[in-house]
Motif scaffolding. Sequence first.
Motif, short mmCIF file in Angstrom:
data_model
loop_
_atom_site.label_atom_id
_atom_site.label_comp_id
_atom_site.label_asym_id
_atom_site.label_seq_id
_atom_site.Cartn_x
_atom_site.Cartn_y
_atom_site.Cartn_z
N VAL A 289 -9.46 8.88 -18.67
CA VAL A 289 -9.29 8.48 -20.07
C VAL A 289 -9.48 9.68 -21.00
O VAL A 289 -8.73 9.87 -21.96
CB VAL A 289 -10.26 7.34 -20.43
CG1 VAL A 289 -10.16 7.02 -21.93
CG2 VAL A 289 -9.94 6.09 -19.62
N VAL A 290 -10.49 10.50 -20.71
CA VAL A 290 -10.72 11.70 -21.52
C VAL A 290 -9.50 12.62 -21.46
O VAL A 290 -9.10 13.21 -22.47
CB VAL A 290 -11.99 12.45 -21.04
CG1 VAL A 290 -12.08 13.83 -21.70
CG2 VAL A 290 -13.24 11.64 -21.35
N GLY A 291 -8.89 12.73 -20.29
CA GLY A 291 -7.68 13.54 -20.16
C GLY A 291 -6.55 13.02 -21.05
O GLY A 291 -5.84 13.79 -21.69
N PHE A 292 -6.38 11.69 -21.08
CA PHE A 292 -5.37 11.07 -21.94
C PHE A 292 -5.64 11.38 -23.41
O PHE A 292 -4.74 11.76 -24.17
CB PHE A 292 -5.38 9.55 -21.70
CG PHE A 292 -4.62 8.74 -22.71
CD1 PHE A 292 -3.26 8.55 -22.57
CD2 PHE A 292 -5.26 8.15 -23.79
CE1 PHE A 292 -2.54 7.80 -23.50
CE2 PHE A 292 -4.56 7.39 -24.72
CZ PHE A 292 -3.20 7.22 -24.57
N LEU A 293 -6.91 11.23 -23.82
CA LEU A 293 -7.26 11.45 -25.22
C LEU A 293 -7.08 12.91 -25.63
O LEU A 293 -6.56 13.22 -26.71
CB LEU A 293 -8.71 11.01 -25.46
CG LEU A 293 -9.01 9.53 -25.22
CD1 LEU A 293 -10.50 9.25 -25.40
CD2 LEU A 293 -8.20 8.64 -26.14
N THR A 294 -7.49 13.81 -24.75
CA THR A 294 -7.37 15.24 -25.03
C THR A 294 -5.90 15.65 -25.16
O THR A 294 -5.52 16.41 -26.07
CB THR A 294 -8.04 16.07 -23.92
OG1 THR A 294 -9.41 15.66 -23.79
CG2 THR A 294 -7.99 17.55 -24.24
N HIS A 295 -5.08 15.12 -24.25
CA HIS A 295 -3.65 15.43 -24.27
C HIS A 295 -3.00 14.96 -25.56
O HIS A 295 -2.19 15.69 -26.18
CB HIS A 295 -2.97 14.78 -23.06
CG HIS A 295 -1.48 14.84 -23.09
ND1 HIS A 295 -0.78 16.01 -22.92
CD2 HIS A 295 -0.54 13.87 -23.29
CE1 HIS A 295 0.51 15.78 -22.99
NE2 HIS A 295 0.69 14.48 -23.22
N HIS A 296 -3.35 13.77 -26.01
CA HIS A 296 -2.71 13.22 -27.21
C HIS A 296 -3.27 13.84 -28.49
O HIS A 296 -2.54 13.97 -29.48
CB HIS A 296 -2.86 11.70 -27.24
CG HIS A 296 -1.85 10.99 -26.38
ND1 HIS A 296 -1.90 11.00 -25.01
CD2 HIS A 296 -0.73 10.29 -26.71
CE1 HIS A 296 -0.88 10.33 -24.53
NE2 HIS A 296 -0.15 9.89 -25.53
N LYS A 297 -4.54 14.22 -28.48
CA LYS A 297 -5.10 14.85 -29.68
C LYS A 297 -4.38 16.16 -29.98
O LYS A 297 -4.21 16.54 -31.15
CB LYS A 297 -6.59 15.10 -29.49
CG LYS A 297 -7.27 15.63 -30.75
CD LYS A 297 -8.77 15.76 -30.59
CE LYS A 297 -9.40 16.27 -31.89
NZ LYS A 297 -10.88 16.40 -31.77
N ALA A 298 -3.92 16.83 -28.92
CA ALA A 298 -3.27 18.13 -29.09
C ALA A 298 -1.87 18.00 -29.69
O ALA A 298 -1.33 18.98 -30.21
CB ALA A 298 -3.19 18.85 -27.75
#
Length: 372
Positions: A289-298
């Motif tokens: 989930v953190v990977g998903f959030l980090t990817h989209h924040k960028a």
Amino acid sequence: MQLIGKCSFRSCRHVIIALGLYLDVTLRIPSASSIRMWTCKYGYYEYHKEKDEQITWAIIADESVSIGQERLLLILGVNLNEWNFDRALCSSDVEVLGLEIATSWTSITISQKISQLKEKHNISYSLSDEGNNLQGAWKMQNMLTINDCTHLWAKSLERVYQDDTDFINFMQSVASLRKRWILSKSSHLLPAAIRVKSGFHQVFEYITWSESIKIVWDKLSEQEQKELQFIQQNQLFLQGLSTIKQLVERLNNIFKIKGLSWQTIQESLNLLGENLPDLAQVEQFKKLVVGFLTHHKAKIEANKTYLCCSDIIESTFGRYKQTIAKNNKNITELVLALAGLGKKFTPPQIKKAIEDVKIKDIQRWKKENTTR
């Protein structure tokens, strides 16, 4: 009655007959085929109605599972000028911008349909699952794409548990129990059936079921307790899955209502940083989930909020297959009814739709857009 009450066309006719008898009113009773045509006309009217050119749209796109030899590409639009991110989407919040039928959909063919839409509408970004053909189409269009959070939860669960021995054994035990109990006096204790293709979308149903079994454990017969012993033997596994279930529910309350933004991403990261049971599966799920959030924040802007849940398109597909065109072996012009879902029906509007749209318009649309 058909679009709101989910009655079949023949049921609509019978309800009108019953009302006429009850109210002692003489009515000309329309046939089921007439009601079907009126439904198509209203959907056609809504689908082809001119949209304000000033509207900025977010589009939600997906293709249905096969209906006969055909697949439906459905494109819904959300008016971003009016959307306030204060609740989850419902059918009245979306407009059908695309109803496309083909035997298969590739990135190229989807991209072509999106190009046609962009000629008529101002599209800000797209929302979809991670289907290869859809993702390929967004890349061809150089369009900002938000991935659906519901599919993310399911895909993350699959990555965590698909090779997990405890999970596999538990699912096999449930399947075996269903075979033994389905026609027995204990059938009321069985969990709801889960579709094979949607296993990880619905797996939390088994957590709810396991918890309900534990509540009534002392009331079960000795034989029932013996048959359900695998629940007691999998407490650690169920604890991990239950923790993930609670996490997903809290994340849904954030993203399905407030949308995706830098603020909701930080709120979710704070949630994931809370003190949770120290279990490998929970940690692996959090990492995904953190990977998903980090990817989209960028890739999103700091001061904007984006839709990130496409549940509405899944429910629209379900509505079509289960009530509107139940038992149909191919996609017909009745798919136009999807454009009428969630609309505020008024007598003048309905009258205008039925009078302005001719039967030949429906027949022409059918010839140009369906494969049969």
